[in-house]
Structure formats: structure tokens, C-alpha cells
Scaffold this active site. Structure first.
Site, PDB file in Angstrom:
ATOM      1  CG  ASP A 158      -1.642   1.130   1.453  1.00  0.00           C
ATOM      2  OD1 ASP A 158      -2.397   1.757   0.480  1.00  0.00           O
ATOM      3  OD2 ASP A 158      -1.656   1.619   2.531  1.00  0.00           O
ATOM      4  CG  ASP A 213      -1.956   7.434   0.555  1.00  0.00           C
ATOM      5  OD1 ASP A 213      -1.407   8.598   0.640  1.00  0.00           O
ATOM      6  OD2 ASP A 213      -2.350   6.932  -0.406  1.00  0.00           O
TER       7      ASP A 213
END
Length: 280
Positions: free
Chosen positions: A79, A81
Site C-alpha cells: 500500500d 499512504d
């Protein structure tokens, strides 16, 4: 099973004290702040005692198969953020509009799984309508930082010939920049619609939600000719759970409780390179 204990501020003496709770057959020093304990007791009571002591000492404790090594994997999927990078990009973009509190509240609810991701993204992006697209460059240049340990992790996986995938519910502006900067192999994210240099408040194309993240991992695995069980997947929010569920190793990095409960590994204090100690 082996037990890996690591904490950036932990002394070896403290780590040895926690290790003793699992009655290890042997203990190996990995660094000044990390131990690997071989052939440990790992019943539920022991695990609970170790985790309680580790949490109190700001130490990450990971029970994992003794044979697990980095060589078992061919893909690292991350991922973006609050995982590969320290910020939530959309919150920082919103700050340019004076709307960070409103957008951040929606982001938090989505990451906890309280709001569907696609709906939450549409709500947040709508608040950005009319913002000059130059704000994206400002966020990247002024606020975006890699999470601790990112460089070391990426260097190690590249040396091991492991491919890298950045898959994000964030935006292609940031994933494209990071892919080029860090030499990542694959990426997938959402596209912000921009007309005449202004954000329209809309997402262009299909939204990269939890299902799309999972499907992206599957697709890249197919392209590489490997099974999802040969992938390490790292994330922090509820929209990462589906891709983490198909992985050979799921890693919750400073994640929401719902993610930590379901991941095989939780890193709350170590950097991203804490994975390397676990898979040595």
C-alpha cells in the site's frame, strides 16, 4: 516456530527478558535492537504473555515458521499512504483547501472499515473541486516522506530479485512519481480528473478499492507466473485486507486494529525493514 523481537529503542537485555517468556531453545542477536529465538513455545497463553510484555516495551513480537525466509517470496506488494509513505496524500491535498479535518475524518473512518472505501473516496475527492493541480506537486515536494526502513527493505528485495508492486487507493500522480523514483516494477492507483489545471472533484475511471487491490495482486502474480502465496503484502487500512488475505505473508504496518488482528505480522514500532529480520 521462531520468535523475532525487535524495537528501535529496546536494549538487548530487555529483549532477552521478553524472549525468556517463550522458553527458546536458542537466541541469536540480529542487531543491537533485534533477536531471533529458535524453537519457542507458542501456545496461546505464551503468545499472549509475550505480546503483552512486548507491547508494554514498545517492541514488535512475531511468531512465525522457523523455515520462513525471504527466498520464499517473489513479489512484494505495498500500500502507499501510511505504509510506504508517512502521509495520507488526500488529507494533505485537502489541507491546501483548508479542509484537512473534514477529509481526514472520512479517511480515518474508511481505514477502520466503518465506511465503504469507494464512497469515502468520492466524498473526499468532491471536497477538492476547484483546487489548482499544482497542489499535488506541492504535497509531493514538501510533505511526502518515505516510511522508516523503506529504502533498506526495497534494496534487500531487489537484491533478492523480488519484484515490487505499489497498489494504492490513492492517486496515480503519487504512485507514478514513486515508481520512477524508487525503481518499482508495477503500480496501480486512482486517477484524479483534472480539467484546465483544476481538480474537478471527480475520479477518472474505475476506483481502486479493496477488490481492485486484491485483483491487482492476483494479476501481477499471474504475469510473473507465481502463486499469491509467493507474495508479501503490506498495508495499514481495511481496504488492504482482501489483498492481504491472499498473500503468503501479510504485514500490518502501523495499522488499524482491524488489520492487525487479521495480519500474520504486525509492525507497530519497527520500520518497514523489520520484515527483513523476520525473514532472515
Amino acid at each position: 516456530m521462531k520468535l523475532v523481537l525487535q524495537g528501535p529503542q529496546a536494549s538487548l537485555g530487555l529483549l532477552h527478558t521478553i524472549a525468556a517468556l517463550a522458553a527458546p531453545h536458542s537466541v541469536h542477536v540480529l542487531s543491537a535492537h533485534a533477536l531471533r529465538c529458535a524453537n519457542v513455545t507458542c501456545d496461546s497463553a505464551t503468545r499472549a504473555a509475550v505480546q503483552q510484555a512486548a507491547q508494554a516495551a514498545c517492541v514488535d513480537a512475531t511468531f512465525i515458521d522457523s523455515a520462513a525466509t525471504l527466498r520464499d517470496y517473489s513479489l512484494l506488494a505495498m500500500d502507499m499512504d501510511s505504509t510506504l509513505i508517512t502521509i495520507e496524500c488526500i488529507d494533505e491535498i485537502a489541507d491546501m483547501q483548508g479542509l484537512k479535518p473534514q477529509v481526514a475524518a472520512i479517511t480515518e473512518a474508511a481505514m477502520r472499515g466503518e465506511i465503504g472505501f469507494a464512497d469515502s473516496l468520492r466524498q473526499r475527492v468532491a471536497l477538492l473541486k476547484g483546487l489548482d493541480a499544482a497542489a499535488l506537486h506541492r504535497v509531493y515536494d514538501e510533505r511526502l516522506q518515505l516510511s522508516p526502513g523503506a529504502d533498506a527493505l526495497l534494496a534487500a528485495v531487489k537484491a533478492a530479485n523480488i519484484k515490487t508492486l505499489l497498489v494504492s487507493g490513492g492517486f496515480t500522480f503519487f504512485t507514478d512519481h514513486l515508481r520512477a523514483r524508487l525503481g518499482l516494477d508495477y503500480s496501480n492507483a486512482n486517477s484524479l480528473e483534472i480539467i484546465d489545471g483544476k481538480l474537478t472533484g471527480q475520479v477518472a475511471g474505475a476506483i481502486v478499492d479493496a477488490e481492485a487491490k486484491r485483483d491487482t495482486v492476483k494479476l501481477v502474480c499471474e504475469q510473473l507466473g507465481i502463486a499469491p502465496s509467493q507474495a508479501i503484502v503490506m498495508g495499514d487500512g481495511a481496504n488492504d485486507l482482501q489483498m492481504m488475505a491472499i498473500a503468503g505473508l501479510s504485514v500490518a504496518f502501523r495499522a488499524k486494529p482491524v488489520v492487525q488482528r487479521q495480519a500474520a505480522v504486525a509492525l507497530n514500532f519497527s520500520g518497514l525493514d523489520g520484515v527483513l529480520h523476520i525473514l532472515r
